[in-house]
Each structure stands twice: as structure tokens, then as C-alpha cells.
Write an enzyme that holds these catalytic residues in place. Structure first.
Site, PDB file in Angstrom:
ATOM      1  N   ASP A  50       0.702  -1.470  -0.027  1.00 30.33           N
ATOM      2  CA  ASP A  50       0.429   0.014  -0.011  1.00 30.33           C
ATOM      3  C   ASP A  50       1.217   1.256   0.035  1.00 30.33           C
ATOM      4  OD1 ASP A  50       0.934  -0.430   2.269  1.00 30.33           O
ATOM      5  OD2 ASP A  50      -1.116  -0.672   3.265  1.00 30.33           O
ATOM      6  N   HIS A 253      23.440   4.823 -19.397  1.00 32.72           N
ATOM      7  CA  HIS A 253      22.208   5.160 -18.879  1.00 32.72           C
ATOM      8  C   HIS A 253      22.175   4.183 -17.540  1.00 32.72           C
ATOM      9  CE1 HIS A 253      19.141   5.351 -22.093  1.00 32.72           C
ATOM     10  NE2 HIS A 253      20.082   6.425 -21.411  1.00 32.72           N
ATOM     11  N   ASP A 270      25.933  13.241 -13.711  1.00 31.93           N
ATOM     12  CA  ASP A 270      24.502  13.358 -14.871  1.00 31.93           C
ATOM     13  C   ASP A 270      22.621  13.650 -13.517  1.00 31.93           C
ATOM     14  OD1 ASP A 270      22.508  13.999 -16.521  1.00 31.93           O
ATOM     15  OD2 ASP A 270      22.908  12.527 -18.066  1.00 31.93           O
ATOM     16  N   ASP A 281      19.321  19.931 -16.029  1.00 32.87           N
ATOM     17  CA  ASP A 281      19.638  18.276 -16.004  1.00 32.87           C
ATOM     18  C   ASP A 281      21.450  18.979 -16.890  1.00 32.87           C
ATOM     19  OD1 ASP A 281      20.456  16.042 -17.739  1.00 32.87           O
ATOM     20  OD2 ASP A 281      19.498  16.312 -19.317  1.00 32.87           O
ATOM     21  N   HIS A 361      25.395   9.257 -28.443  1.00 37.21           N
ATOM     22  CA  HIS A 361      23.865   9.594 -29.072  1.00 37.21           C
ATOM     23  C   HIS A 361      24.005  11.183 -29.048  1.00 37.21           C
ATOM     24  CE1 HIS A 361      26.209  12.451 -25.501  1.00 37.21           C
ATOM     25  NE2 HIS A 361      26.255  11.151 -25.151  1.00 37.21           N
ATOM     26  N   HIS A 365      18.213  17.695 -26.003  1.00 37.49           N
ATOM     27  CA  HIS A 365      17.123  17.702 -26.719  1.00 37.49           C
ATOM     28  C   HIS A 365      16.180  19.270 -25.790  1.00 37.49           C
ATOM     29  CE1 HIS A 365      17.594  16.823 -22.012  1.00 37.49           C
ATOM     30  NE2 HIS A 365      18.037  16.148 -22.643  1.00 37.49           N
ATOM     31  N   HIS A 372      12.836  15.609 -21.190  1.00 39.63           N
ATOM     32  CA  HIS A 372      13.915  15.227 -22.498  1.00 39.63           C
ATOM     33  C   HIS A 372      11.740  16.430 -22.870  1.00 39.63           C
ATOM     34  CE1 HIS A 372      16.320  12.011 -22.182  1.00 39.63           C
ATOM     35  NE2 HIS A 372      16.560  12.939 -21.499  1.00 39.63           N
ATOM     36  N   GLU A 395      25.103  18.563 -24.640  1.00 39.49           N
ATOM     37  CA  GLU A 395      25.701  17.382 -24.584  1.00 39.49           C
ATOM     38  C   GLU A 395      26.181  16.579 -24.772  1.00 39.49           C
ATOM     39  OE1 GLU A 395      22.706  14.609 -21.861  1.00 39.49           O
ATOM     40  OE2 GLU A 395      21.083  15.768 -23.004  1.00 39.49           O
ATOM     41  N   TYR A 399      33.228   8.457 -25.123  1.00 35.89           N
ATOM     42  CA  TYR A 399      32.912   6.988 -24.020  1.00 35.89           C
ATOM     43  C   TYR A 399      33.894   5.894 -24.607  1.00 35.89           C
ATOM     44  CZ  TYR A 399      29.058   9.690 -23.240  1.00 35.89           C
ATOM     45  OH  TYR A 399      28.057  10.744 -22.617  1.00 35.89           O
ATOM     46  N   ARG A 417      31.094  13.294 -20.010  1.00 31.03           N
ATOM     47  CA  ARG A 417      30.113  14.231 -20.609  1.00 31.03           C
ATOM     48  C   ARG A 417      29.983  15.645 -20.741  1.00 31.03           C
ATOM     49  NH1 ARG A 417      26.126  10.974 -20.661  1.00 31.03           N
ATOM     50  NH2 ARG A 417      25.395  10.837 -18.592  1.00 31.03           N
ATOM     51  N   GLU A 419      27.057  19.083 -19.600  1.00 34.81           N
ATOM     52  CA  GLU A 419      25.879  19.016 -20.145  1.00 34.81           C
ATOM     53  C   GLU A 419      25.373  20.166 -19.538  1.00 34.81           C
ATOM     54  OE1 GLU A 419      23.337  16.125 -18.730  1.00 34.81           O
ATOM     55  OE2 GLU A 419      21.590  17.044 -20.108  1.00 34.81           O
TER      56      GLU A 419
HETATM   57  N1  GLY Z   1      20.067  12.859 -18.271  1.00 38.95           N
HETATM   58  C1  GLY Z   1      19.072  12.705 -19.125  1.00 38.95           C
HETATM   59  C2  GLY Z   1      19.632  13.463 -20.027  1.00 38.95           C
HETATM   60  O1  GLY Z   1      20.799  13.956 -20.180  1.00 38.95           O
HETATM   61  O2  GLY Z   1      19.457  13.176 -21.331  1.00 38.95           O
HETATM   62 MN    MN Z   2      20.509  15.632 -20.876  1.00 32.38          MN
HETATM   63 MN    MN Z   3      21.521  14.166 -18.418  1.00 34.70          MN
END
Ligand code: GLY
Ligand code: MN
Ligand code: MN
Length: 449
Positions: A50, A253, A270, A281, A361, A365, A372, A395, A399, A417, A419
Site C-alpha cells: 500500500d 544509463h 548526470d 539537467d 547519442h 534535447h 526530455h 551534452e 566514451y 560528458r 552537459e
Molecule cells: N539526464 C538525462 C539526459 O541527459 O538526457
Molecule cells: Mn540531457
Molecule cells: Mn543529463
């Protein structure tokens, strides 16, 4: 502020009631007087037994109403004689409110949220057919909730059955996103303030992670430092925080956040906070021991050069894919050849997408109420031109997973990365997350404390 938030200390900017009203007006003008929009709230989700997950309101619903309770429905009926903004909600209930917290109730949604009429949920089947009668289209996103889809189709069918005796039933059910998501894509001054606030707190959390990080600490301890910074500002993580050291920095991820941080490794974080529905982000990558090695620094400086080139391209009139993304692709591919990680002609390597071995990637975004965020990326098949008021992440990353064919061993397990969150303006790109350093020397200076 919703009644559920009555004990919250005001800690920053807020979207004013007049702005919610202006948003509804803009959407209603786009829909026209022959349509009715039906927008459900989120419902509470069971975690186990619950226990519920923390409640997170649907972004479209919150954008239009500011109402942060579950089990609600907003209906916009432009020009309707019975009122244009109807908000259905849970009834007041003394016992439930003692257990679960205050509710606005149908009177509260009129006085506090600008509804023309407030109703309890059990009135839906009586009220909705009246609002839909004589309208030719229903604006409702099918496929998000089969329960709501069934009800919408049920009301349309009821009206269809009655249409021999009265006005025609709606003929079309069109997606809300087509109009509302383009509206959400362009941020107002008030929204930019909310996002800047989330950006500042997130940047401070990243600085804190850099200051406290030492070999022997764990990834989850670093995550805890970040989440403490968010929570102290009445914010929460906007998405699953990634704290990945060494080889884990090369897992895009990675969310286990369970490993011990080793001397000599890089750490990729991140993490972004969400403030009253608005997201930040940020990604930073830095050495666990405070000093970049030569190989780490070479990869790092290359990613930073790519990020700065892409940010510089984030200007009105430039295209998201062709200009912002390609600025990173070109910089990274040239640099990968210089480092010996790719061999061949730069233009041919770009054409063949050889860089995807290390940069797999996109460069970013849209960002807003969803991390996103909503809004189309392509326009008539072409990469979309940027406009003032859009917010995007920039970003790029590289890698080098262990064992990558063609990659010299000395670069293995380096994942970088960088960002930031960038507002497109009439002039220079505005970086909302500039308070956390990203030049390698500045990072080393901060970590040396
Ligand atoms: N943290 C998700 C992205 O960078 O898209
Ligand atoms: Mn992002
Ligand atoms: Mn991110």
C-alpha cells in the site's frame, strides 16, 4: 501554491495565476470554439503493497492548471456559456484529509485555481456530454490512459446516439500535443526564472560533489550529497541521478551508483533538480583524486571544445541537428583523429558516422517541465530552426569502453560528458547552469579547495 503545499516555505520564483490563465487562453484560441480539450491529471502509482511512489503531476495538466492533486480532470470549452474552464477534482473529505492531507475540493479549485466551475469527479458523466454537445472536435491525447480513452469514446458515442434528436456529435478526436506541446516549447520569462532557479541549485550540488569527492568514497555517497543539496532547496531529482566512476562512466544509463570510487578514475555525474515542475539537467566529469591524467585531460578538453562549439551554435535561426549537433560531431571527429582513436579522412569519417563508436547519442534535447521536453525536432522533414525562448541541453560526450576495437588501452574506461542547459535568445545563447565550472583547470582548482 496548491493546498497540499500550504506548509511549504516559499523558496524561490513561482508561476503567477495570471500566467496559467494566459496559457489556457492561448490554447483555447488555438483550439477554437468548435473544440473541447480534455486533460487528465496523473494518478497515484503503487510502488509496493500500500505504498505509493512520490506523486508527480502530469506536465500538460500542471502547465495549464497549476493544480497538483491526483485524480483530477481539466476541461477547456472555449466560449461555452457554462464556463470555459471546468476542473473536476476529489471531493473534500474530512476523514481522508486527516489521513492523506488537504484537498482543494470543487470550491477551492474555483477560488484558488481560476476554474469557472469546479466539480467532483462523480459529476463527470453528467457534465461532459453537455460541454461536448454541438462541438465538432475533442482535443484529447489517445493512448496515454486506456481508462480515460474509454470514457471519452463513451461520451462521444452517447452524443452520437442522441444526434438524430439534437446537435451533431464530435467527429474528430485530435491530439492535445500538436498544439500544446509547441506552446510549451517556447518558455515565458516566468518559466525561465523557474528553470534558472533549478539550474542554480543543481550547479551548486555539482560543485559540492566536486568538493567532497575523494578516492574510497562510494558513488551512492556522492549521490546523497547531491540529493541533500536538492532537498534543502525543496527540490527533487528531475530524473534518475547517474554517478558513475571509471568503467561505469562509459555506461550511458548507469543508475546503480553502488561502486567504490578509485584513485585515478574519472567520475561522471548526470544530475538535475526539479523545482515545482521545472527541470535542470547537468553533467560534469572530473577526476576522483582531483587531478586529470594526460589521457583524461586530452579527452576532456576535446569534449569541452565540442560543447562550446555546440553552445555557440544554439542561436535563433540555426538548426538543432544540422548546426548544434553537427558542431559537436565535427569537433569530436577531428579530435579523435588527432588522438589516434579514429584513422582516416575527417569528412569521410563524419559521413560514415565513425564517431558513433565513441559518441553514440545526440547532442541534446528540449528541456522544460519534462527533462526530455515536448516539441517537435523536425519541421517538414528538416531539422528544426531554433527560436528565442526554446531551452535545450547541450551534452556531447566521448566514451572509450574497455576493449573498444581501435582504441589504445591508455584511453580505456574514460567516459566524459559535459552537459549544460541553454536558452535560445535574440542574441547570445544564455547558459542557465554556468555556476558549476567546466574548464579542467577550474575543476582542479575547486577540488583542491
Ligand atoms: N539526464 C538525462 C539526459 O541527459 O538526457
Ligand atoms: Mn540531457
Ligand atoms: Mn543529463
Amino acid at each position: 501554491m496548491s493546498p497540499l503545499d500550504t506548509n511549504a516555505v516559499p523558496v524561490g520564483p513561482a508561476i503567477e495565476p495570471a500566467e496559467f490563465s494566459a496559457r489556457r487562453r492561448q490554447l483555447m484560441e488555438a483550439i477554437g470554439n468548435d473544440g473541447v480539450a480534455i486533460i487528465p491529471s496523473s494518478i497515484e502509482q503503487t510502488r509496493n503493497s500500500d505504498v505509493h511512489y512520490p506523486f508527480r503531476q502530469d506536465s500538460d495538466f500542471r502547465y495549464l492548471t497549476g493544480f497538483n492533486e491526483p485524480d483530477a480532470l481539466a476541461v477547456l470549452a472555449p466560449g461555452h456559456a457554462d464556463g470555459e474552464f471546468h476542473l473536476f477534482c476529489r471531493p473534500r473529505d474530512r476523514e481522508r484529509e486527516i489521513w492523506d492531507g488537504l484537498r482543494a475540493g470543487p470550491e477551492g479549485v474555483v477560488s484558488n485555481y481560476g476554474a469557472d466551475q469546479g466539480h467532483t469527479l462523480d459529476a463527470i458523466d453528467t457534465v461532459l456530454p453537455k460541454l461536448l454537445r454541438g462541438r465538432s472536435k475533442v482535443v484529447h491525447t489517445l493512448g496515454l490512459s486506456s481508462a480515460w480513452d474509454q470514457r471519452v469514446l463513451g461520451w462521444v458515442n452517447t452524443l452520437r446516439a442522441a444526434s438524430r434528436r439534437g446537435p451533431a456529435a464530435p467527429e474528430a478526436i485530435v491530439s492535445l500535443g500538436a498544439t500544446l506541446h509547441e506552446q510549451r516549447l517556447i518558455k515565458s520569462a516566468g518559466e525561465l526564472e523557474m528553470m534558472a532557479h533549478a539550474g542554480r541549485v543543481s550547479a551548486e550540488a555539482h560543485c559540492r560533489a566536486m568538493r567532497v569527492c575523494q578516492p574510497g568514497m562510494t558513488e551512492y555517497q556522492i549521490a546523497a550529497e547531491i540529493h541533500h543539496s536538492f532537498a534543502m532547496a525543496r527540490m527533487e531529482p528531475a530524473y534518475g541521478t547517474i554517478v558513475g566512476g571509471g568503467a561505469n562512466a562509459c555506461i550511458l544509463h548507469y543508475v546503480e551508483n553502488s561502486a567504490v570510487l578509485a584513485d585515478g578514475d574519472l567520475l561522471l555525474i548526470d544530475a538535475g533538480a526539479e523545482y515545482d515542475g521545472y527541470c535542470a539537467d547537468i553533467t560534469r566529469s572530473f577526476p576522483v583524486n582531483g587531478r586529470f591524467s594526460g589521457e583524461q585531460r586530452a579527452i576532456y578538453d576535446l569534449v569541452l571544445a565540442a560543447q562550446l562549439a555546440s553552445i555557440d551554435a544554439a542561436r535563433a535561426g540555426q538548426r538543432h541537428q544540422d548546426d548544434v549537433h553537427m558542431a559537436s560531431v565535427k569537433t569530436l571527429t577531428r579530435g579523435l583523429v588527432d588522438l589516434g582513436l579514429l584513422t582516416g579522412d575527417v569528412d569521410a569519417l563524419i559521413e560514415d558516422e565513425a564517431y558513433k563508436t565513441y559518441f553514440m547519442h545526440g547532442t541534446g534535447h528540449w528541456l522544460g517541465m519534462d527533462v526530455h521536453d515536448v516539441g517537435a525536432y523536425y519541421d517538414d522533414g528538416n531539422s528544426r530552426q531554433l527560436e528565442p525562448g526554446m531551452v535545450l541541453t547541450v551534452e556531447p560526450g566521448l566514451y572509450v569502453a574497455e576493449g573498444t576495437p581501435g582504441a589504445d588501452e591508455r584511453f580505456w574506461n574514460i567516459g566524459v560528458r559535459i552537459e549544460d542547459d541553454v536558452v535560445v535568445t535574440d542574441g547570445e545563447p544564455r547558459v542557465l547552469t554556468a555556476d558549476v565550472p567546466k574548464h579542467a583547470d577550474e575543476i582542479e582548482a575547486l577540488m583542491a579547495g
